[in-house]
Write a protein that holds these residues in place. Structure first.
Motif, PDB file in Angstrom:
ATOM      1  N   ALA A 149       0.942  -1.301  -0.106  1.00  0.00           N
ATOM      2  CA  ALA A 149       0.082  -0.221  -0.267  1.00  0.00           C
ATOM      3  C   ALA A 149       0.960   1.079   0.206  1.00  0.00           C
ATOM      4  O   ALA A 149       1.731   1.083   0.750  1.00  0.00           O
ATOM      5  CB  ALA A 149      -1.297   0.061   1.686  1.00  0.00           C
ATOM      6  N   GLY A 150       0.484   2.329  -0.382  1.00  0.00           N
ATOM      7  CA  GLY A 150       1.082   3.288  -0.705  1.00  0.00           C
ATOM      8  C   GLY A 150       2.760   3.774  -2.126  1.00  0.00           C
ATOM      9  O   GLY A 150       2.762   3.818  -1.348  1.00  0.00           O
ATOM     10  N   SER A 151       2.680   2.513  -2.274  1.00  0.00           N
ATOM     11  CA  SER A 151       3.792   2.303  -3.672  1.00  0.00           C
ATOM     12  C   SER A 151       3.582   1.736  -4.605  1.00  0.00           C
ATOM     13  O   SER A 151       2.418   1.632  -5.191  1.00  0.00           O
ATOM     14  CB  SER A 151       4.814   1.172  -2.848  1.00  0.00           C
ATOM     15  OG  SER A 151       3.640   0.343  -3.254  1.00  0.00           O
ATOM     16  N   ALA A 152       4.449   1.655  -5.705  1.00  0.00           N
ATOM     17  CA  ALA A 152       4.018   1.759  -7.008  1.00  0.00           C
ATOM     18  C   ALA A 152       5.180   0.777  -7.756  1.00  0.00           C
ATOM     19  O   ALA A 152       6.436   1.102  -7.140  1.00  0.00           O
ATOM     20  CB  ALA A 152       3.810   3.019  -7.941  1.00  0.00           C
ATOM     21  N   ARG A 153       5.039   0.880  -8.710  1.00  0.00           N
ATOM     22  CA  ARG A 153       5.621  -0.157  -9.269  1.00  0.00           C
ATOM     23  C   ARG A 153       5.827  -0.604 -10.819  1.00  0.00           C
ATOM     24  O   ARG A 153       4.603  -0.517 -11.820  1.00  0.00           O
ATOM     25  CB  ARG A 153       5.593  -2.103  -9.188  1.00  0.00           C
ATOM     26  CG  ARG A 153       6.959  -3.024  -9.509  1.00  0.00           C
ATOM     27  CD  ARG A 153       6.480  -4.445  -8.981  1.00  0.00           C
ATOM     28  NE  ARG A 153       5.968  -4.886  -8.332  1.00  0.00           N
ATOM     29  CZ  ARG A 153       7.646  -5.588  -7.682  1.00  0.00           C
ATOM     30  NH1 ARG A 153       8.489  -5.796  -8.246  1.00  0.00           N
ATOM     31  NH2 ARG A 153       8.046  -5.939  -6.423  1.00  0.00           N
ATOM     32  N   GLU A 154       7.461  -0.379 -11.323  1.00  0.00           N
ATOM     33  CA  GLU A 154       7.219   0.080 -12.661  1.00  0.00           C
ATOM     34  C   GLU A 154       7.580  -1.791 -13.716  1.00  0.00           C
ATOM     35  O   GLU A 154       8.391  -2.325 -13.473  1.00  0.00           O
ATOM     36  CB  GLU A 154       8.310   0.844 -13.570  1.00  0.00           C
ATOM     37  CG  GLU A 154       8.029   1.041 -14.779  1.00  0.00           C
ATOM     38  CD  GLU A 154       9.544   2.000 -15.201  1.00  0.00           C
ATOM     39  OE1 GLU A 154       9.961   1.726 -16.091  1.00  0.00           O
ATOM     40  OE2 GLU A 154       9.475   2.778 -14.634  1.00  0.00           O
ATOM     41  N   ILE A 155       6.417  -2.198 -14.312  1.00  0.00           N
ATOM     42  CA  ILE A 155       6.557  -2.480 -15.246  1.00  0.00           C
ATOM     43  C   ILE A 155       6.965  -2.645 -16.702  1.00  0.00           C
ATOM     44  O   ILE A 155       5.403  -1.689 -17.497  1.00  0.00           O
ATOM     45  CB  ILE A 155       4.958  -4.093 -15.097  1.00  0.00           C
ATOM     46  CG1 ILE A 155       4.684  -3.766 -14.013  1.00  0.00           C
ATOM     47  CG2 ILE A 155       4.950  -5.283 -15.672  1.00  0.00           C
ATOM     48  CD1 ILE A 155       2.973  -3.550 -13.455  1.00  0.00           C
TER      49      ILE A 155
END
Length: 211
Positions: A146-152
């Protein structure tokens, strides 16, 4: 005519007068003593009336005691949201395909973010067209807190030109999401830039082939 009256008692034959001469009143019959007895009787009567009023239907005497404050209610645990409610995926930009990618491949980057709740794991990413294959980097599954993001990075390969969209209007990706509550499949429409990128990549891969 002569009559005989009631016989007179003879000497020594008169009935004995049993009445005693009235003496002084005993101490227990004075007005002060009567008042004291009345007061004691009244207190006893009031005490009995109070006890009777406190008797329950079953004959039990209830005694009122100071009540303890009620226990503080437990704070309800927040409900875990559905993963589709807290996950978003956006198109970033096109990327060069990996060096070991097969011919007719193209790549682009997306950003997957989780707003709140427990971590969400992506277990699969697919697309709806039979003429395209898809891989991701990193490969699924992967968790995002939660509160984070990931680049794919998504890499697609055109396998059948006759089964790909030459002019896709609203192409999307199907993403399987899992958290502690449920597993969901969510379709993310990536917008006009992704649609143009997809159409261009198909046109480059298929060239002048029959559509």
């Amino acid at each position: 005519m002569s009559g005989v009256g009631p016989p007179e008692p003879g000497e020594g034959t008169r009935a004995r007068d049993t009445r005693q001469p009235r003496g002084p009143r005993p101490a227990g019959r004075t007005r002060a003593a009567v008042a004291a007895r009345y007061a004691r009787h009244r207190r006893t009567t009031l005490a009995l009336a109070t006890a009777t009023a406190l008797l329950g239907a079953g004959g039990v005497l209830y005694v009122t005691r100071p009540q303890q404050p009620p226990p503080r209610p437990a704070r309800p645990r927040p409900e875990v949201p559905y993963p589709a409610q807290v996950v978003d995926m956006t198109y970033l930009a096109d990327r060069p395909p990996p060096a070991d990618a097969p011919p007719h491949s193209f790549s682009f980057a997306v950003l997957l973010s989780v707003a709140s709740g427990p971590p969400v794991t992506v277990t699969r990413v697919t697309q709806p067209y039979a003429g395209l294959s898809l891989t991701t980097e990193p490969p699924a599954p992967w968790p995002t807190g939660a509160g984070s993001a990931r680049e794919i990075t998504v890499t697609m390969r055109v396998t059948k030109c006759g089964e790909v969209p030459w002019d896709a209007g609203l192409p999307f990706l199907d993403v399987t999401l899992r958290n502690t509550r449920v597993i969901q499949v969510q379709s993310f429409i990536l917008g006009d830039r992704y649609a143009r990128h997809l159409s261009h990549a198909v046109e480059v891969a298929c060239g002048n082939r029959v559509r």
